[in-house]
Structure formats: C-alpha cells, structure tokens
Scaffold this motif. Sequence first.
Motif: not given
Lengths: 195, 842
Positions: B447-450, B452-463, B495-508
């Motif tokens: 996703l980042l390769a497609l 690169p601007g996405l990275a700004s979403r996490v820039h403020g987060i330590p680490g 592509s699915v994640l890139g176009h998702a308006r809202t995503l929820a993730t479940a870890v079983i």
Amino acid sequence: MIEPHAAGAATLATPPVAAAAAAAPDAPGVEALVDTFIAAHPGGHERLIPLLHLLQERLGHVPFEAQDVVADRLGLTPIQVFSVLSFYHFFTLTPRGRYPLKVCMGTACFVRHATRLIETIQDTLGIDVGDCTPDRLFSLEQVRCLGACGLAPAVMVGQDVHGNLDTKAMRRLITQLRSQGRREAVAAAKETPRG
Amino acid sequence: MATLDPIEVMVDGHPVTALPGTRLLDVLRGLGLRIPTLCHDDRLTPYGGCRLCVVTRRDGRGGLVLACSTPVLPGMVIETHTPEVVEARRQQLQLLLLNHRLECPICDRRGDCRLQELMFEHGVSEQPYPFERPLIPRDESSPVITRDPEKCILCGKCVRLCDEVQGVAAIGIVHRGLQARVTTLLDRPLDCEFCGQCVNNCPVSALVARPYLDDTPAWLREPATTTCAFCSCGCQVTGETWNGALVRVTGAGVDEPNRGKLCAKGWLGWDVHHAPDRLTHPLVRRDGRLMDATWAEALDAVVGALRRARDAGHRIVGLGGSRLSCEDAYAMQRLMRTAAATPHIGLGPAGGARALVEGMGALTGAPRSTATFDDVRSADVVLVLRGDPARTHPLLKTELVQGVTQRGQTLVLAHALSGPLDRHATLRLPVHPASEAALLHGVAARLLALDPGLASRVHGIPGAGEWLASLAAYDAETVVRQTGLDLTALDALASVLGHARTLATAVITGLGIPGDEAAVTRAAVALDALVGGRGVMVLGEKANLQGVIDAGLHGEWLPGGRPTASADARAEVGVAWGQPVPPPAPVPLLTAIQADGGDPVGVLYVAGQDPAGAWPGGLRGTEAVAAAAFVVVHDAFMSDTAQQADVVLPVAILGERAGSLVAADGVRRPLVRLEPPPRAVPQDRDIFREVSARLGIAMPEEAALVAEMEALCGWPRPRASVQCLVPAEPPAAAAPIDGLLLDGSPQVFRSGSITDHSARLQELSPSVAVKLSRREAAELNIGDGDTVLVSVGDRAALLRARVDPEVRPGMLVAPWRARWGTAASRMIPGDEPAHAHIRRSS
Ligand code: SF4
Ligand code: SF4
Ligand code: SF4
Ligand code: FES
Ligand code: FES
C-alpha cells in the motif's frame, strides 16, 4: 467470490449452441453447459432460473446431479436450487416426453378403473410411472383430479383432456400421438436444416 | 451517514415525520401502533409472505399495502385500522389455517404462539375452505429438531434465517400451493450447524427442539436472561425454568450483541450442568490416592500448603482461566497478591491472552480491543485473521454472513484452515499456517509503495519510523514465499484495503491455531492505523478473557488496566486493599510454571485451565503439573490436571453462576443464575475468599467485594487507541512444510473441555475422528472408519479416520481435546504449525 488465482474477467465466446443441441441429449457434459453459461453471463443468483431453463431444454430434465453443479457454481446449496426448481412446473427431475401422459387418479377416475389405463400404457410403451420412452416421445405421470370428473376416467396430454377412455381408446390414442410425433419431427427437420 | 431530510406522512389522521426510505412498519411501530406480522423479522430482508401487516393507503393509487415491505414516501396517507384492513387480516389468517393442524389445547407452543394470539385477536377459530390439508407426517429423523409440516404456515422465516443470517441454507420451501413445505434436500435428516435460529423463530410449533419439549405451558415457566459463557461473543440467552430446572433456552429477544441469535453451544450446551461426571465433592490426596473429603479438610489442606510455601519462600503460582467470571478472577488475584503474597499470577497460554497483552497492550497501552461488534457491522470491509469464526466465535460469523448477504459487505478471510465461512468470503486468502503477520506486513508495504503519502497517517505515532523501515524486509517476493499466495492475491488484498472506506479487523484466537497471536495482533493494529480503520477486535477463546484481564488476574496488569510495573498504580490498589501489592514477577508466568531457572514450584493453584490435558504438548504442561510440590485445582470435571492434583475443589459453571462477564467487545454483561449447581457447590470466589480469610487476610463480603472491584475497574472502559508502533519482526526463515498440517483448532460442536461433557453436543459430532480430504484419502489409501496412526515428530496417536469433502487437501483436522481418545493437544508443539504424518495402522 474474488478468486485470486482465477484468470481475471476473460470474456469467453458465446456458447456453441448449435453444437450442443445437435448432440444426443445426454452428451453435452452438464458441467460444460453450466460453465459456458456462467462464463457468458456474469452476475449473481439471478442467473439460476435462466440456467435451469437451459438445462431443462438441453437435457429434457434437470436431474439432481445437474442441480449440484448449478448450486456449486452459483454459490447456493442444493436445497436452494431444488426449492426454485420444484416451484415451477416447467422443470422436471426425470425426462418428460413430447407427449406427457397424465393419468388422473382422482376418486371419480379411480373408481372408473383408471388403473387399467396405467397398465395399458405400461404394456404398450414399456415404461413405468415417472419414466420416459427412449425416443422421448412419451412419459407417464399420475395426477390428482383433473377437474374433469364428468369425463372419468381422464388422461391429460399437454393441454388436452381426453375423457371416457377404456383400454382400447387408450391404445388408439397412443398410436395416434405416435404418428403425429413422427410427422412433426420430419417437418421440423426440413424447416431447420443444420450444417 | 448521509443526512436525509425528514418527510411528512399522515398516519390515522395525524401528521408524522419519518426518514425517507424507512420501512412503513418501523414508522408505525415507532408510533406505538400494533401491526401484526408473522413473516417479518428485523434481521431479514423484507419478504411479504403472510400479508398480515396490511394497512390502507389513501393517497396515490391507494388500497391495501404491506407495511413490512413498503418504504415511506412523502405525503403518504396511511390508515391502520380500517374495516378492510381488519377483514383482510381475518381472511388471511383463515387462509393460513389451510396449512395448520389446529390443536391449540395440546400443542407444545400453547400460550407462546404468534398464530394463536392473532387468531384470538381477530376472532378467527377455523378455516372455512373446502380443501383438505395434505397429510405429511412429523419428521423426527434429525438430531435435536423435529419438523411438523402439518403445523407449518410457510412464513419462510426458518429458511431465510438459515440462509441470510446463519449462512448455512440447509432447508428450503419445495413445491407450491397446498403441496408446499419446508424440508431438506430429498427429506434427508438435517446435517447443519444446529444453531436453533429456525426453531427459536418459528411463530408456531412446526419446529421444536426435542431437548426442550416440555409439558409445562409457557405461562408457568420463569424466564431469566444471562450471558452465554461458551465463547467470548457475550450472547444474551434466556433460560426458562420450572420447579428450579432449566426446561428451555432461547436467544434473548432483541438484546445486544446477538439480537436473539445463538449457536449450538449457547442453545443446547447447558446439559453440561447435569453431566453425570460432574464433581460434587472436594477430593484430597491421601496415601497417593484422591479421596472424597469434607470441605473443611480440603480447605485445611490448601491453606496449609499455601502457608508452608509462603513462609518457606517457595514459589506460589496462580494460574487462572478465562472461564472465570470477573468477580471470581478479581477474588483470585486479590488472594494471590495479598494473602499468598505472590506476583506469579496470570493466564499462561489461554487463547487470546497474549494477543491482548503483548498485542493490543504493547501498542495501545491498554490490553483490550479497539473495535466492537458495531464497528464490525458497520465497516464496509472486514478482515478476519487466523481462523474461521464459524468454528470459534459463531455470533461473529452470523454478523459477517449478514454483512455479506444483506449489506454487500466485503469479507476478507485470511487463515490456513478450512471452515464454513469460506463460502461467504469475498476474498479468501488461504495463507500458509502462521503467516498472517507476514501477509499484513507485506500488504502494508505494498500500500505504501502504491501511495507513499499514506505514511503521513502514522507520522505522529512514536515508533512509526522504525515500523515503516522494518517493512522493507517484506518485499513481494518474501511475502509470496512466506504466505504461499501469489502476487495477484496480494494485489487483490491491497486493492480491497486501498478502496475501503471503513475497515474493521478481527483476530481469532484459540488453542491449536498455529502462529503467534500477539505478532498478528500488532501487525493488524499497525495496518489499521495506516489505512485509518475502525480498530482491531481480539476474540478471546473463552468467555471472559477480557473481564479476567480487566479484573487484574494477570501478572503485568492490576485491576482496571493499571500496569503492575508502576509503583503509583500498586500504591493506589494497595490503598484500596489495605495491603501491599507485590511488584511484577521477574519471569513470565509460563517460565515460572515450567520452573525454568531452577526455582521449583511450591504450590500450583489452578482455576479454570487444564495445563496437563489441554495445553499444546510443547508447553510441557503435564510435566509442570507433575513437578509442582502441591497442586490445587478448581474444576467442574476431573481434568487431566485434577487427576494429578493434591486437592480438587468442585465449582459452579456456566448458568449456575452469578456475577458478570466482559465479552470481546469490552462490554460487561451480567451472569444470572439459571439453575442451582449440583450439591450447592460454591462459585470460585467463595473458595478464594475462605482461603484468604484462613491465611489471615479477610476479603470483603460479596457486595463490598463487587463494589471494590467496580471502583477499581471503572467499567465501561474507554476505547483505547494506538500509542506507539514497533518494528515488524524480521521474516522468519520459511520452514519447509513436511507432511500435512494438523488443524487442532476448535470445531463447531467441540470447542474445549466443557463442550466435551455435553451429551447433546456430542450427539451432533459423535465420532472422535481425524478428518482428511478426499485427495489424501485416495493417495494414502485410507477409507472412512479406518484406524490411522497420526504422528507429529515423536508424538503419535491412534485415531479413527473420516473422509470429509470440506477439509482442504494438505490438512488433517483433529479434535483438540477429546474425552475418550487422545487428541491434537498432545501432538501440537506450541505456536508453530504441526506437520503431521498419517498412515493406516494395520
Ligand atoms: S439449526 Fe440453524 S443451521 Fe440448522 S437448519 Fe436451523 S437455522 Fe439452519
Ligand atoms: S417451519 Fe415455522 S418458521 Fe419455518 S416456514 Fe414453517 S411456520 Fe415458518
Ligand atoms: S456465539 Fe458464543 S456466546 Fe453466542 S451462543 Fe455461541 S458460544 Fe454462546
Ligand atoms: S377424478 Fe379424475 S378428473 Fe376428477
Ligand atoms: S409481515 Fe408483512 S407480509 Fe408478513
């Protein structure tokens, strides 16, 4: 279902209708028929009824094995397919002849010896209730009251009700239908020459 | 949500406003009007089958319309009680009776039948038509469920629920007219999930559950609603009792989270209460044998052992389980931290504990999920990782089926096993076992390769910088090698994640699911931050994982999510208890139990787990139990650990308990006692309180204890959010797959040691067998019913083989823990996938 390994939305040519129709009724593999249809008609569950029509037309009936294939390809369960199929009289589970003989077993017909008509048909055509003759001309079914009790015993062939039948009349009716069927087949062959 | 301007309609002569697109029925019911319905269900798409919901429309074309399937339109003029409405309903009821053998006074549903109520209301008592009802015999060939076609009014609810909600579609309406009826294909016995949705929503008595066939009429039964404790979904169930015995169980009306839905466990599994092998007396080991003892003798033995160990400075370990209620867990950690003065407490490898603590806790500072069922429902893309919720978390499964069938939700399923949800997935990614984290890192990199601007979403987060840099190791080639997927699949996911308006993730989570649950959770949280998702929901294997951690039964966490490492937090809790709180243990709990480092265990106190029987063989639970100097077990059944224990104390389970549970969605819900436990055995906390008192520290009585816990825990807990990111672990050297993958994760009717004791659930999955695909069966010349030897490394078991077309080639499915046989639990090394070999023995 997006199948990651599928070859994408390749457009397949329209199904080879003539070839399939020219072959003997059992010959076209059900799977091939279904897959060709599916490839030519992208979509969802709304394809079920057209697909069943296609199978009924090509195979003369839609047996359970064919329903399983349909269910699998459309992402339905077999009972969902059977549910739709059993709703429409047009679809049959066993082959239906060109002249489906529906012998009435309602009370009025029964007391006037409708069973003898069944026996006559069985003897003359060599088929049981639910079966179809090898030439696909006749099939035999039992039905409930046809609403023609005044004419009992009655037999319905297609849309026509034949009443007051005895064994002799029954045999005559069969002979008559058989020659009519031959005539029609010859005429049909002349009209649509295949190359 | 788009804001739509309300529109105005007239109802019974009064102007009313409504949102456009709302169902007329909802508008009318919202006004408090009683509109009868038989085929309508809020959870289903409108059907319009029973025609009882008719109302008169005066505007436009006018006439009778069906309230359930007509949307409100501006300017509509509706009348709900005109003479033609009443007459239409009467006639419709009479028509329905054509299909119904009327015998109300002796019917199982008398007093609890929608049809009976409506007939009474409309003064209908028989049908006037000159037709004969076809006689179709009752069908008792299925397990549990009896179908009576002569009662069926063909409302279609069962068929639609089974399809749209349960996703099983085991039944259908066949034929038409008077011949129409509900059945399975070729009238075969039901072979389904036995969730009970069909039975519990049949408006008449056409479907009944044989275990709940009961002579008691509805008005004599006493209902109580409690929380199901078979998994962490938190379903609300209503148990009806008569003379103190549970005679019927249904989903509790419209309550969240399940809105009336249940699964086979929550519907039928309650016979465990009365299992013949329930423990009812304390047992104490004397001369090497476990013997019946009085409570006084047993408690003396426990207290003596704890006191000796404490005074001698020997290690005391408290191993809890996520079947404990919040109250029980709170009492246990309080006993351990104060009277027993030990920091060695926690859940060990209980399914989901590491995902919450080392996954969510590491990145959000709070060991809990950041998404709820509502997030899963309303997201347009749901990503499910590590397992099939149909096997582990059935309520989540129904939500996903509804999402796909009714709301066009995109469901992405990434795990190595097979399960019933496969057929509903929009994108099914059958990754190599234990490679879900690699998949997530890989797709983040892509996703980042497609973009690169996405990275700004996490820039403020330590680490974030370190995390982004660590993704470089997950180039496409590596990910393809690790996951076994091809590039197309990886791109499809991107592509699915890139176009998702809202995503929820479940870890079983669940014992037997291969892979590191904590690493997958961290990868999911990071991906969620990158795409701006709704959050990540960790589904613990057992009911109260979240509540047990909230209550502080974890070495690293004190009650209320306070880190044990913080001296301030310890001081705060210490003030509430009037006792000092020990600092965190120097070693992880599993290390402490395994006595690594040479410090032997003086007392191993186990409540709600079975290390000897249910842990993966590689964790050496059996050895640890054997090595401990003194072992105390709370359990309802004679588990493998109990068999090796010095004292075994019987306790109440499931619906015999009062208290509370916190489900995977973080909501605390009440446990209400449905039935008394056999021989009045206590709840876990009654024992902890007594032991604490005898060790010299009196715990508050029930009400005060609950108040103290609530004050410390501060439910409802606020939603946590990501606080930091950590680098992705470097890609593991892909282990060559040698043999078949052994899948020992929970199965639909068999999800742990409790379900093993339910005769009803056992009837639904009778054989303890290893299932294999047709391909392996053919290649290895194994037939149904053959005895086979299954081995993983040097651990092996003899099992019966079953060839199952649902099993994916390359896999074996075996029960994790089975009462009558050996099982996968012994053979599976730990988190790593188990590579098994199978051959016919004989
Ligand atoms: S019990 Fe559940 S799965 Fe089985 S037929 Fe009923 S609704 Fe369908
Ligand atoms: S069995 Fe019950 S729920 Fe199903 S169609 Fe008949 S009446 Fe309706
Ligand atoms: S989904 Fe879970 S909580 Fe709901 S009924 Fe089933 S086991 Fe109980
Ligand atoms: S009974 Fe045969 S037509 Fe009525
Ligand atoms: S509720 Fe509207 S038609 Fe049944």
